[in-house]
Every structure is written in C-alpha cells, then in structure tokens.
Design a protein around this motif. Sequence first.
Motif, PDB file in Angstrom:
ATOM      1  N   ILE A   1      27.449 -33.788  -0.770  1.00  0.00           N
ATOM      2  CA  ILE A   1      26.881 -33.019   0.345  1.00  0.00           C
ATOM      3  C   ILE A   1      26.044 -33.886   1.278  1.00  0.00           C
ATOM      4  O   ILE A   1      25.983 -33.636   2.487  1.00  0.00           O
ATOM      5  CB  ILE A   1      26.027 -31.845  -0.189  1.00  0.00           C
ATOM      6  CG1 ILE A   1      26.872 -30.888  -1.041  1.00  0.00           C
ATOM      7  CG2 ILE A   1      25.338 -31.086   0.943  1.00  0.00           C
ATOM      8  CD1 ILE A   1      28.064 -30.269  -0.330  1.00  0.00           C
TER       9      ILE A   1
ATOM     10  N   HIS B   1      27.108 -34.804   4.848  1.00  0.00           N
ATOM     11  CA  HIS B   1      27.222 -33.648   5.754  1.00  0.00           C
ATOM     12  C   HIS B   1      25.883 -33.321   6.405  1.00  0.00           C
ATOM     13  O   HIS B   1      25.844 -32.699   7.471  1.00  0.00           O
ATOM     14  CB  HIS B   1      27.700 -32.404   4.987  1.00  0.00           C
ATOM     15  CG  HIS B   1      29.092 -32.489   4.492  1.00  0.00           C
ATOM     16  ND1 HIS B   1      30.176 -32.084   5.228  1.00  0.00           N
ATOM     17  CD2 HIS B   1      29.593 -32.940   3.305  1.00  0.00           C
ATOM     18  CE1 HIS B   1      31.283 -32.272   4.530  1.00  0.00           C
ATOM     19  NE2 HIS B   1      30.945 -32.792   3.360  1.00  0.00           N
TER      20      HIS B   1
ATOM     21  N   THR C   1      19.714 -28.213  -0.619  1.00  0.00           N
ATOM     22  CA  THR C   1      20.931 -28.681  -1.282  1.00  0.00           C
ATOM     23  C   THR C   1      20.742 -28.735  -2.788  1.00  0.00           C
ATOM     24  O   THR C   1      21.640 -28.348  -3.546  1.00  0.00           O
ATOM     25  CB  THR C   1      21.358 -30.051  -0.732  1.00  0.00           C
ATOM     26  OG1 THR C   1      21.549 -29.942   0.683  1.00  0.00           O
ATOM     27  CG2 THR C   1      22.652 -30.532  -1.381  1.00  0.00           C
TER      28      THR C   1
ATOM     29  N   ILE D   1      22.103 -22.576   1.158  1.00  0.00           N
ATOM     30  CA  ILE D   1      22.636 -23.693   1.939  1.00  0.00           C
ATOM     31  C   ILE D   1      23.176 -23.228   3.297  1.00  0.00           C
ATOM     32  O   ILE D   1      23.333 -24.031   4.217  1.00  0.00           O
ATOM     33  CB  ILE D   1      23.736 -24.429   1.131  1.00  0.00           C
ATOM     34  CG1 ILE D   1      23.970 -25.842   1.670  1.00  0.00           C
ATOM     35  CG2 ILE D   1      25.051 -23.659   1.133  1.00  0.00           C
ATOM     36  CD1 ILE D   1      22.883 -26.808   1.384  1.00  0.00           C
ATOM     37  N   GLU D   2      23.447 -21.939   3.441  1.00  0.00           N
ATOM     38  CA  GLU D   2      24.132 -21.437   4.642  1.00  0.00           C
ATOM     39  C   GLU D   2      23.446 -21.730   5.976  1.00  0.00           C
ATOM     40  O   GLU D   2      24.154 -21.928   6.967  1.00  0.00           O
ATOM     41  CB  GLU D   2      24.437 -19.952   4.498  1.00  0.00           C
ATOM     42  CG  GLU D   2      25.536 -19.705   3.494  1.00  0.00           C
ATOM     43  CD  GLU D   2      25.905 -18.251   3.329  1.00  0.00           C
ATOM     44  OE1 GLU D   2      27.098 -17.936   3.536  1.00  0.00           O
ATOM     45  OE2 GLU D   2      25.010 -17.442   3.010  1.00  0.00           O
TER      46      GLU D   2
ATOM     47  N   THR E   1      32.650 -24.940   3.417  1.00  0.00           N
ATOM     48  CA  THR E   1      32.512 -26.401   3.474  1.00  0.00           C
ATOM     49  C   THR E   1      31.673 -26.884   2.296  1.00  0.00           C
ATOM     50  O   THR E   1      32.018 -27.875   1.640  1.00  0.00           O
ATOM     51  CB  THR E   1      31.869 -26.830   4.806  1.00  0.00           C
ATOM     52  OG1 THR E   1      32.669 -26.337   5.882  1.00  0.00           O
ATOM     53  CG2 THR E   1      31.735 -28.341   4.902  1.00  0.00           C
ATOM     54  N   PHE E   2      30.575 -26.178   2.030  1.00  0.00           N
ATOM     55  CA  PHE E   2      29.730 -26.550   0.894  1.00  0.00           C
ATOM     56  C   PHE E   2      30.496 -26.467  -0.411  1.00  0.00           C
ATOM     57  O   PHE E   2      30.472 -27.405  -1.220  1.00  0.00           O
ATOM     58  CB  PHE E   2      28.483 -25.660   0.828  1.00  0.00           C
ATOM     59  CG  PHE E   2      27.687 -25.869  -0.422  1.00  0.00           C
ATOM     60  CD1 PHE E   2      26.935 -27.019  -0.600  1.00  0.00           C
ATOM     61  CD2 PHE E   2      27.712 -24.936  -1.449  1.00  0.00           C
ATOM     62  CE1 PHE E   2      26.220 -27.246  -1.770  1.00  0.00           C
ATOM     63  CE2 PHE E   2      27.002 -25.144  -2.616  1.00  0.00           C
ATOM     64  CZ  PHE E   2      26.252 -26.307  -2.781  1.00  0.00           C
TER      65      PHE E   2
ATOM     66  N   ALA F   1      31.362 -29.443  -2.897  1.00  0.00           N
ATOM     67  CA  ALA F   1      30.814 -29.362  -4.253  1.00  0.00           C
ATOM     68  C   ALA F   1      31.922 -29.533  -5.294  1.00  0.00           C
ATOM     69  O   ALA F   1      31.749 -30.265  -6.281  1.00  0.00           O
ATOM     70  CB  ALA F   1      30.084 -28.036  -4.453  1.00  0.00           C
TER      71      ALA F   1
END
Length: 182
Positions: free
Chosen positions: A33, A36, A104, A155-156, A163-164, A168
Amino acid sequence: MVPDDPLTLLNEYVRSETLIEHCIATGAIMRSIAPHLSGDPDLWEVIGILHDIDYEVVEGDMERHGVDGEQILLKMGVSIEIAEAVRKHNHHLFSGHTTPLDLTLQAADSISGLIIACALVKGGAIDEVTAKTVKKKMKDKGFAAGCDRERIRAIEPLMDLDTFITAAISGVSSVWRRPADD
C-alpha cells in the motif's frame, strides 16, 4: 534506527506461528500500500511486521498492548516513528487515526486475517482470492468474525476500497505459504 531484520526482533517476543504469519502478512500489505500513499515501503513493512511484538508479552491485555510494544522497541534502539506507530495501532486505546500510515496500519491489521481466511476456504490458494471474494466475505459478519470491517473501511478517505483490497491481496500473496496437506 530501522531494523535490518525485523523478523529477528519479532521472533524474540512472539512464539505463535499464527501470530508471526499475521505480522508478516500485515507487513506485506503495508509494503504493497505504501507506494499508493507516498509512503516508504521499507519503513511501512517494518511497522507492519512489528505491530504486535508485545501481544504475547501482555497476554492480550488491550490496556497494555502497543504501549508495551513501544517500550520494547525503544529499548532495542528502534526509531521513535516505528515505536509510536506500534503504540498507536491499538484502536482500543487510541482513536482518531488520520495519517496515511496510521490508517493503513488499521486497515492492514484487520484485512490480513480476512484475506488469509479467504485463501484457506480455497484450500490455501491465495491466487484464487479476488477483491470480489474479499468484499463478499466482508458482508458476512460470521466469516472471520474477529476481523473489524470498520477498520478496513478506514482506508476509504485515502483510496478506493477495491484498489486497497487488490493491493492487500498482492501483498499477502508475496509472503503466503500454502498450508501443507495433512
């Protein structure tokens, strides 16, 4: 200091293979992550690996978890940045996480077990786990019941959930060892 081998440090305090696997998976997710969110993949991975270094020491006492971990790491000469992240990850004591690193870690800590549970349902085949699979299992509160879905959704504000989850899964697949058939 950022330890060259965080697994050696972790193994000084953690004996449970399951907990070690969780920490390695969390570290792999953090590494995946970080790019990103303009984070340092090496640093974030170390934090993920060490985040539960004190869990067995405190015997699951959530009033001490993280706090003792910070002290252990500081005594070992690990940087304050790593030690603080470990301390603050205990969502029972600390809330209002706002930094990309802290958010995260919250999400990675929770989703690692969900992804591994999804792989185990598929006979340990992590390559068969997709974002769609994980999102479907997130809706089933009885599946991997210990997984805090709200911590994943934290995380949104920083990135799209699909994507997360995809990143992951990629992180976990980089370290996952398929369980041996008995």
